[in-house]
Design an enzyme around this catalytic site. Sequence first.
Site, PDB file in Angstrom:
ATOM      1  CB  THR A 131      -0.922   0.030   1.238  1.00 34.09           C
ATOM      2  OG1 THR A 131      -0.098  -0.068   2.410  1.00 34.09           O
ATOM      3  CG2 THR A 131      -1.927  -1.114   1.216  1.00 34.09           C
ATOM      4  N   GLY A 177       5.370   2.795  -0.294  1.00 28.76           N
ATOM      5  CA  GLY A 177       6.804   2.551  -0.320  1.00 28.76           C
ATOM      6  C   GLY A 177       7.287   1.469  -1.261  1.00 28.76           C
ATOM      7  CG  PHE A 178      10.831  -0.670   0.004  1.00 28.05           C
ATOM      8  CD1 PHE A 178      11.113   0.685  -0.109  1.00 28.05           C
ATOM      9  CD2 PHE A 178      11.609  -1.428   0.870  1.00 28.05           C
ATOM     10  CE1 PHE A 178      12.134   1.279   0.623  1.00 28.05           C
ATOM     11  CE2 PHE A 178      12.637  -0.848   1.600  1.00 28.05           C
ATOM     12  CZ  PHE A 178      12.894   0.497   1.489  1.00 28.05           C
ATOM     13  NE  ARG A 226      -1.781   2.185   4.813  1.00 30.58           N
ATOM     14  CZ  ARG A 226      -0.697   2.952   4.693  1.00 30.58           C
ATOM     15  NH1 ARG A 226      -0.783   4.238   4.882  1.00 30.58           N
ATOM     16  NH2 ARG A 226       0.462   2.409   4.373  1.00 30.58           N
ATOM     17  CG  ASN A 237       7.998  -4.487   1.384  1.00 29.77           C
ATOM     18  OD1 ASN A 237       9.064  -3.892   1.527  1.00 29.77           O
ATOM     19  ND2 ASN A 237       6.818  -3.849   1.341  1.00 29.77           N
ATOM     20  CE1 TYR A 267      12.453  -1.589  10.948  1.00 29.64           C
ATOM     21  CE2 TYR A 267      14.671  -0.654  10.895  1.00 29.64           C
ATOM     22  CZ  TYR A 267      13.554  -1.145  10.236  1.00 29.64           C
ATOM     23  OH  TYR A 267      13.545  -1.214   8.860  1.00 29.64           O
ATOM     24  CE  LYS A 326      13.035  -4.500   8.714  1.00 22.95           C
ATOM     25  NZ  LYS A 326      12.147  -5.189   7.760  1.00 22.95           N
ATOM     26  N   GLY A 381      19.575   1.007   3.178  1.00 28.62           N
ATOM     27  CA  GLY A 381      19.740   2.095   4.132  1.00 28.62           C
ATOM     28  C   GLY A 381      18.575   3.059   3.972  1.00 28.62           C
TER      29      GLY A 381
HETATM   30  P1  NDP Z   1       6.212   2.172   4.231  1.00 34.10           P
HETATM   31  O1  NDP Z   1       5.759   2.619   5.581  1.00 34.10           O
HETATM   32  O2  NDP Z   1       6.122   3.131   3.099  1.00 34.10           O
HETATM   33  O3  NDP Z   1       5.487   0.814   3.828  1.00 34.10           O
HETATM   34  C1  NDP Z   1       5.309  -0.216   4.775  1.00 34.10           C
HETATM   35  C2  NDP Z   1       4.274  -1.198   4.262  1.00 34.10           C
HETATM   36  O4  NDP Z   1       4.137  -2.253   5.226  1.00 34.10           O
HETATM   37  C3  NDP Z   1       2.924  -0.572   4.054  1.00 34.10           C
HETATM   38  O5  NDP Z   1       2.396  -1.006   2.825  1.00 34.10           O
HETATM   39  C4  NDP Z   1       2.095  -1.126   5.209  1.00 34.10           C
HETATM   40  O6  NDP Z   1       0.763  -1.309   4.772  1.00 34.10           O
HETATM   41  C5  NDP Z   1       2.765  -2.474   5.428  1.00 34.10           C
HETATM   42  N1  NDP Z   1       2.475  -3.027   6.751  1.00 34.10           N
HETATM   43  C6  NDP Z   1       2.831  -2.542   7.964  1.00 34.10           C
HETATM   44  N2  NDP Z   1       2.333  -3.328   8.929  1.00 34.10           N
HETATM   45  C7  NDP Z   1       1.635  -4.322   8.315  1.00 34.10           C
HETATM   46  C8  NDP Z   1       0.883  -5.440   8.756  1.00 34.10           C
HETATM   47  N3  NDP Z   1       0.715  -5.708  10.063  1.00 34.10           N
HETATM   48  N4  NDP Z   1       0.325  -6.256   7.845  1.00 34.10           N
HETATM   49  C9  NDP Z   1       0.469  -6.004   6.534  1.00 34.10           C
HETATM   50  N5  NDP Z   1       1.158  -4.967   6.038  1.00 34.10           N
HETATM   51  C10 NDP Z   1       1.731  -4.134   6.927  1.00 34.10           C
HETATM   52  O7  NDP Z   1       7.740   1.739   4.438  1.00 34.10           O
HETATM   53  P2  NDP Z   1       8.816   1.092   3.431  1.00 34.10           P
HETATM   54  O8  NDP Z   1       8.254   0.821   2.104  1.00 34.10           O
HETATM   55  O9  NDP Z   1      10.025   1.918   3.542  1.00 34.10           O
HETATM   56  O10 NDP Z   1       9.098  -0.259   4.214  1.00 34.10           O
HETATM   57  C11 NDP Z   1       8.997  -1.548   3.618  1.00 34.10           C
HETATM   58  C12 NDP Z   1       9.969  -2.477   4.310  1.00 34.10           C
HETATM   59  O11 NDP Z   1      11.289  -1.981   4.111  1.00 34.10           O
HETATM   60  C13 NDP Z   1       9.800  -2.593   5.824  1.00 34.10           C
HETATM   61  O12 NDP Z   1      10.011  -3.935   6.188  1.00 34.10           O
HETATM   62  C14 NDP Z   1      10.917  -1.698   6.374  1.00 34.10           C
HETATM   63  O13 NDP Z   1      11.330  -2.097   7.644  1.00 34.10           O
HETATM   64  C15 NDP Z   1      11.989  -1.932   5.333  1.00 34.10           C
HETATM   65  N6  NDP Z   1      13.039  -0.938   5.205  1.00 34.10           N
HETATM   66  C16 NDP Z   1      12.760   0.393   4.976  1.00 34.10           C
HETATM   67  C17 NDP Z   1      13.789   1.292   4.819  1.00 34.10           C
HETATM   68  C18 NDP Z   1      13.553   2.756   4.600  1.00 34.10           C
HETATM   69  O14 NDP Z   1      14.468   3.561   4.871  1.00 34.10           O
HETATM   70  N7  NDP Z   1      12.419   3.173   4.090  1.00 34.10           N
HETATM   71  C19 NDP Z   1      15.192   0.850   4.841  1.00 34.10           C
HETATM   72  C20 NDP Z   1      15.366  -0.544   5.087  1.00 34.10           C
HETATM   73  C21 NDP Z   1      14.329  -1.399   5.238  1.00 34.10           C
HETATM   74  P3  NDP Z   1      -0.559  -1.081   5.646  1.00 34.10           P
HETATM   75  O15 NDP Z   1      -0.245  -0.037   6.676  1.00 34.10           O
HETATM   76  O16 NDP Z   1      -1.586  -0.641   4.635  1.00 34.10           O
HETATM   77  O17 NDP Z   1      -0.831  -2.423   6.211  1.00 34.10           O
HETATM   78  C1  8X3 Z   2      15.437   1.529   7.765  1.00 30.24           C
HETATM   79  C2  8X3 Z   2      16.754   2.197   7.632  1.00 30.24           C
HETATM   80  O1  8X3 Z   2      18.658   3.276   8.884  1.00 30.24           O
HETATM   81  O2  8X3 Z   2      16.386   3.970   9.479  1.00 30.24           O
HETATM   82  O3  8X3 Z   2      15.588   0.178   7.968  1.00 30.24           O
HETATM   83  O4  8X3 Z   2      17.218   1.822  10.155  1.00 30.24           O
HETATM   84  S1  8X3 Z   2      17.267   2.813   9.112  1.00 30.24           S
END
Ligand code: NDP
Ligand code: 8X3
Length: 253
Positions: A15, A17-18, A39, A87, A153, A157, A184
């Site tokens: 929904t 980000g990645f 969502r 993810n 957190y 990871k 990162g």
């Molecule tokens: P976002 O917050 O943009 O996206 C996170 C996604 O996870 C949303 O789609 C959210 O959807 C979903 N989510 C959260 N909780 C739940 C749940 N209980 N069930 C199903 N879906 C869930 O963050 P990112 O795209 O950045 O994060 C994606 C992944 O990448 C995560 O695992 C994060 O830890 C990791 N990451 C992010 C980094 C960054 O700097 N952005 C760096 C390294 C890793 P919804 O709320 O609609 O359920």
């Molecule tokens: C998300 C990147 O550096 O905020 O995993 O932990 S950091």
Amino acid sequence: MLDPKTLTVLVTGATSGFGAAVARRYVAEGAKVIATGRRRERLDELKAELGDRLHVETLDVRDLAAIEAMLAGLPEPFAAVNVLIANAGLALGLGPAQEVDIADWHTMIDTNVTGLVNTVRAALPGLIERGGGHVITVGSVAGDYPYPGGNVYAGTKAFVKQFALSLRSDVQGKNVRVTNIEPGMVETEFSLVRFKGDDGRAASVYDGIEGMTADDVAETIFWSTTLPRHVNINRLQMMPVQQAFSAFDIKRV
Ligand code: NDP
Ligand code: 8X3
């Protein structure tokens, strides 16, 4: 290169980000994608944007029974998942361990650890039965490098990384690839979630930085899953050029 048109991709956390970038990347290359998240309105928007090659399912990864029911009920064109992108995840708070709300720790563990293992355990037998596939887990540089306030957190990871490596051992001989992608800083809704809707604080994380984008991460995931079948990327760590490492923190008396 593996033909993306042969791929049926299940992505959690689509929904934002990645996950949303991943859905767009694979659909653009002719793959079929099942996009999931909590969502519903976001999923509906993605469906309206991406059309017939996208199927959406409302899903909370903390609910194992819901994941199993979703997999069992997938419509025929999307039933043969061969790429799982686990993810979904989040960070909550950046406070020191002695001060944080333990409910935030529980939510991170429930989502990033329990949600991940729920997803993999539910989807893996199908992948193997259908002749193989690819599991992508999403770790973080936080799984390797400690930073103040990273506490649980970062711990989740580190779990993701070791789980992914261990998973590789378990599926040896089953034609299943496993890759842990470890980014990162990437500007998504990640910091908005971490700081509980505080836009200013979230934006300040990325001030003065040409950060990576969700598309950069989606491209890396896409690349690793379309490499020739005999190649497995075990772990892949990526950072913006403006992010690097720091020295040990020594308090002298
Ligand atoms: P976002 O917050 O943009 O996206 C996170 C996604 O996870 C949303 O789609 C959210 O959807 C979903 N989510 C959260 N909780 C739940 C749940 N209980 N069930 C199903 N879906 C869930 O963050 P990112 O795209 O950045 O994060 C994606 C992944 O990448 C995560 O695992 C994060 O830890 C990791 N990451 C992010 C980094 C960054 O700097 N952005 C760096 C390294 C890793 P919804 O709320 O609609 O359920
Ligand atoms: C998300 C990147 O550096 O905020 O995993 O932990 S950091």
